[in-house]
Design a protein around this motif. Structure first.
Motif, short mmCIF file in Angstrom:
data_model
loop_
_atom_site.label_atom_id
_atom_site.label_comp_id
_atom_site.label_asym_id
_atom_site.label_seq_id
_atom_site.Cartn_x
_atom_site.Cartn_y
_atom_site.Cartn_z
N ALA A 85 0.81 -1.22 0.00
CA ALA A 85 0.00 0.00 0.00
C ALA A 85 0.84 1.27 0.00
N ALA A 86 2.03 1.23 0.55
CA ALA A 86 2.85 2.45 0.62
C ALA A 86 3.18 2.96 -0.77
N LEU A 87 3.57 2.05 -1.68
CA LEU A 87 3.88 2.49 -3.04
C LEU A 87 2.61 2.94 -3.77
N ALA A 88 1.48 2.28 -3.49
CA ALA A 88 0.22 2.70 -4.10
C ALA A 88 -0.13 4.13 -3.69
N ARG A 89 0.17 4.51 -2.46
CA ARG A 89 -0.08 5.89 -2.03
C ARG A 89 0.80 6.87 -2.80
N HIS A 90 2.05 6.50 -3.05
CA HIS A 90 2.91 7.36 -3.87
C HIS A 90 2.38 7.45 -5.30
N SER A 331 3.61 -3.35 -12.70
CA SER A 331 2.38 -2.61 -12.39
C SER A 331 2.59 -1.13 -12.16
N VAL A 332 3.82 -0.63 -12.19
CA VAL A 332 4.07 0.80 -12.07
C VAL A 332 4.98 1.23 -13.22
N PRO A 333 4.91 2.51 -13.62
CA PRO A 333 5.74 2.98 -14.74
C PRO A 333 7.23 2.91 -14.40
N TYR A 334 8.04 2.87 -15.46
CA TYR A 334 9.48 2.97 -15.35
C TYR A 334 9.88 4.39 -15.78
N VAL A 335 10.38 5.16 -14.85
CA VAL A 335 10.69 6.56 -15.11
C VAL A 335 12.03 6.89 -14.47
N GLY A 336 12.90 7.54 -15.23
CA GLY A 336 14.18 7.97 -14.66
C GLY A 336 15.32 7.72 -15.62
N ARG A 337 16.53 7.70 -15.08
CA ARG A 337 17.70 7.45 -15.91
C ARG A 337 17.64 6.05 -16.49
N MET A 338 18.03 5.95 -17.75
CA MET A 338 18.02 4.65 -18.42
C MET A 338 19.24 3.84 -18.00
N PRO A 339 19.04 2.58 -17.62
CA PRO A 339 20.19 1.77 -17.23
C PRO A 339 21.20 1.62 -18.36
N ILE A 340 22.45 1.45 -18.01
CA ILE A 340 23.55 1.20 -18.95
C ILE A 340 23.62 2.30 -20.01
N SER A 341 23.47 3.56 -19.59
CA SER A 341 23.48 4.64 -20.57
C SER A 341 24.23 5.86 -20.07
N GLU A 380 10.23 7.57 -4.55
CA GLU A 380 9.71 6.28 -4.10
C GLU A 380 8.97 5.54 -5.21
N LEU A 381 8.14 6.27 -5.95
CA LEU A 381 7.31 5.63 -6.98
C LEU A 381 8.16 5.01 -8.08
N TYR A 382 9.21 5.69 -8.49
CA TYR A 382 9.99 5.25 -9.63
C TYR A 382 11.27 4.52 -9.24
N LYS A 383 11.31 3.98 -8.03
CA LYS A 383 12.51 3.25 -7.63
C LYS A 383 12.54 1.85 -8.23
N THR A 384 11.39 1.36 -8.75
CA THR A 384 11.37 0.06 -9.41
C THR A 384 12.14 0.16 -10.72
N ARG A 385 13.11 -0.69 -10.92
CA ARG A 385 13.95 -0.67 -12.10
C ARG A 385 13.82 -1.97 -12.87
N VAL A 386 14.16 -1.91 -14.13
CA VAL A 386 14.17 -3.12 -14.96
C VAL A 386 15.13 -4.12 -14.33
N GLY A 387 14.64 -5.36 -14.14
CA GLY A 387 15.47 -6.39 -13.53
C GLY A 387 15.30 -6.52 -12.04
N ARG A 388 14.63 -5.53 -11.39
CA ARG A 388 14.39 -5.60 -9.94
C ARG A 388 12.90 -5.48 -9.70
N GLN A 389 12.17 -6.57 -9.93
CA GLN A 389 10.72 -6.50 -9.83
C GLN A 389 10.14 -7.89 -9.70
N ASP A 390 8.86 -8.03 -10.03
CA ASP A 390 8.15 -9.30 -9.93
C ASP A 390 8.66 -10.26 -10.99
#
Length: 495
Positions: A85-90, A331-341, A380-390
């Motif tokens: 729920a914490a991430l859903a609030r963000h 289930s959340v967007p990927y936003v921020g610096r692109m990995p390996i770039s 907090e919302l965009y801390k999910t990164r490609v490769g670190r998720q479900d």
């Protein structure tokens, strides 16, 4: 197929491409995310260029239903299941920030919009249970939603979930105002130039080179706002499911529902009204599917027309279109610096059909990060990164991709050439050891390589839009092979 919005779009002036131009930031893509980000950066005093391969709003934004809503189907339930729920609030905080910014911008620039209630509805017991769960998810996420047992829809429902005070817009009117504000702040808006590559500097502080169909430019920062990133280095294609859905605008003499409605049962249905150039329309959409994995897509458009005319007998289809969105496995967007770039390339993707809140929220976050601002909800919302998720969701999505790769090649190599297809038809056949796409449009037979230049998937024919679509990661091409959208950066080769 051309949307009501694109058909009634205001004129949006553009600028000439300047080969060798040097900028503080270059934004790739002129949809809601790209133009909002560019406007925010230009307002800060940066020298900014927007590079758009087609025209402003030509892809997802100009083909959306343009609902600016915090109630998004069962999105909050999904986020809580994946992250808590914490991430859903963000997520709600970010979307509320995006919604508020956009509506305030519309007020300040004379862009009209309609305030409407957003309503999820269910016609089955299973759907009713989903709505009860989503109401609880809303409560845990800081969004007040009300369960009800009736609606203004012309058919019985089991249950509805309502959030008042949401909005709907004409997307091209919003983009026109953003483009005007951007250019008033010395921004350069270029249409018809395709970005084909981005080369980050090898040392800290070195400028990034943007390679395009018309030459190179450079920038300190690059924002990829193209629906799905056109750069593979971030691996986003492996964690996004490309989804295609359909919409039809009807003229109707019957009473049109005033709310913005979305079903939680299958097949999906979305409804809203719109008044454009003095005429009122009922817009009905749905029948979503993974890109390139649906035979006879025209039947999905026909199904929407049939369903609508059963409920609104006077409904006459005036416009039909389709849009592509990307569903993130996390289930959340990927936003921020692109990995390996390096540190200079940013991206925003995975809005799952809710770009008019998610896209603006991403723009606020990206511009703040580039300019040195701080938004705790974004961190907090965009801390999910490609490769670190479900991992399970990612494995399931890529299992489907792998299956399509194998069956596409086996099927393409099994079919031998035959007589030319009928008007509007397309087929993949074997010529030598390669799949070849053959279609007939307006009496002319076209032949293209049926192998996607992105990662080698075998394309399928989309008879609703007369395009070649990739079932792996959603790249799409015209009947004669010109790239339309998706992660591919090149046209189809001649066979």
């Amino acid at each position: 197929m051309k949307s009501l919005w694109l058909e009634s779009a205001p004129h949006i002036p553009a600028d000439a491409f300047q080969e060798g131009g040097q900028y503080d930031s270059v934004v790739v893509g002129a949809g809601i995310t790209g133009l909002t980000t560019a406007t925010l950066l230009a307002r800060s005093g940066q020298r900014v260029a927007v590079l758009e391969a087609r025209t402003v709003g030509a892809v997802t934004t100009g083909n959306s239903t343009a609902k600016v809503s915090l109630l998004q189907g069962t999105q909050l339930s999904s986020i809580i299941d994946h992250h808590g729920a914490a991430l859903a609030r963000h997520y709600v905080t970010g979307n509320r920030e995006g919604q508020s910014w956009l509506l305030r911008f519309c007020d300040e620039h004379g862009v009209s919009y309609d305030t409407r209630d957003a309503v999820n509805y269910a016609i089955t017991d299973d759907g009713a249970r989903l709505l009860s769960a989503e109401r609880d998810a809303c409560a845990n996420s800081g969004l007040t939603a009300v369960l009800e047992e009736s609606s203004e829809l012309p058919f019985p429902v089991k249950r509805t979930l309502r959030v008042p005070g949401q909005a709907q817009v004409h997307p091209l009117e919003v983009l026109a105002a953003l483009a005007a504000d951007f250019r008033q702040h010395s921004g350069l808006l270029v249409e018809g130039v395709r970005v084909t590559g981005v080369k980050a500097g090898s040392t800290k502080g070195e400028r990034t080179t943007i390679q395009t169909s018309l030459g190179e430019v450079s920038a300190a920062n690059v924002v990829i706002a193209t629906g799905t990133p056109i750069l593979d280095r971030g691996g986003h294609f492996s964690v996004l499911e490309p989804m295609r859905s359909y919409a039809v605008a009807f003229t109707v003499q019957d009473v049109i529902p005033s709310g913005m409605y979305l079903s939680v049962d299958s097949p999906s249905r979305t409804l809203r009204n719109a008044t454009v150039e003095g005429r009122q329309y009922l817009i009905v959409g749905g029948n979503g599917h993974t890109v390139g994995r649906q035979a006879h897509t025209q039947s999905l458009v026909d199904d929407i027309i049939r369903w609508t005319q059963e409920l609104f007998p006077s409904a006459q289809p005036a416009f039909s279109w389709s849009a592509q969105d990307y569903r993130p496995t996390s289930s959340v967007p990927y936003v921020g610096r692109m990995p390996i770039s390096g540190q200079s390339i940013y991206t925003a993707t995975g809005f799952n059909k809710w770009g008019f809140t998610n896209g603006v929220a991403a723009s606020l976050a990206l511009s703040a990060e580039i300019l040195g601002g701080n938004m705790p909800w974004a961190r907090e919302l965009y801390k999910t990164r490609v490769g670190r998720q479900d991992a399970l969701s990612t494995v399931k999505a890529n299992a489907g991709v792998g299956l399509e790769m194998v069956t596409g090649w086996l099927g393409g190599l099994a079919r031998t050439p035959r007589s030319n297809p009928s008007e509007g038809e397309g087929v993949v056949v074997r010529e030598g050891a390669r799949p070849v796409g053959i279609c007939q449009i307006e009496g002319i037979t076209h032949r293209v390589s049926a192998v996607c230049p992105h990662l080698g998937g075998v394309l399928s024919w989309n008879d609703a839009e007369r395009s070649w679509d990739c079932p792996l990661h959603g790249s799409r091409f015209t009947h004669d092979g010109v790239r339309l959208e998706g992660p591919a950066t090149r046209d189809l080769q001649a066979p």
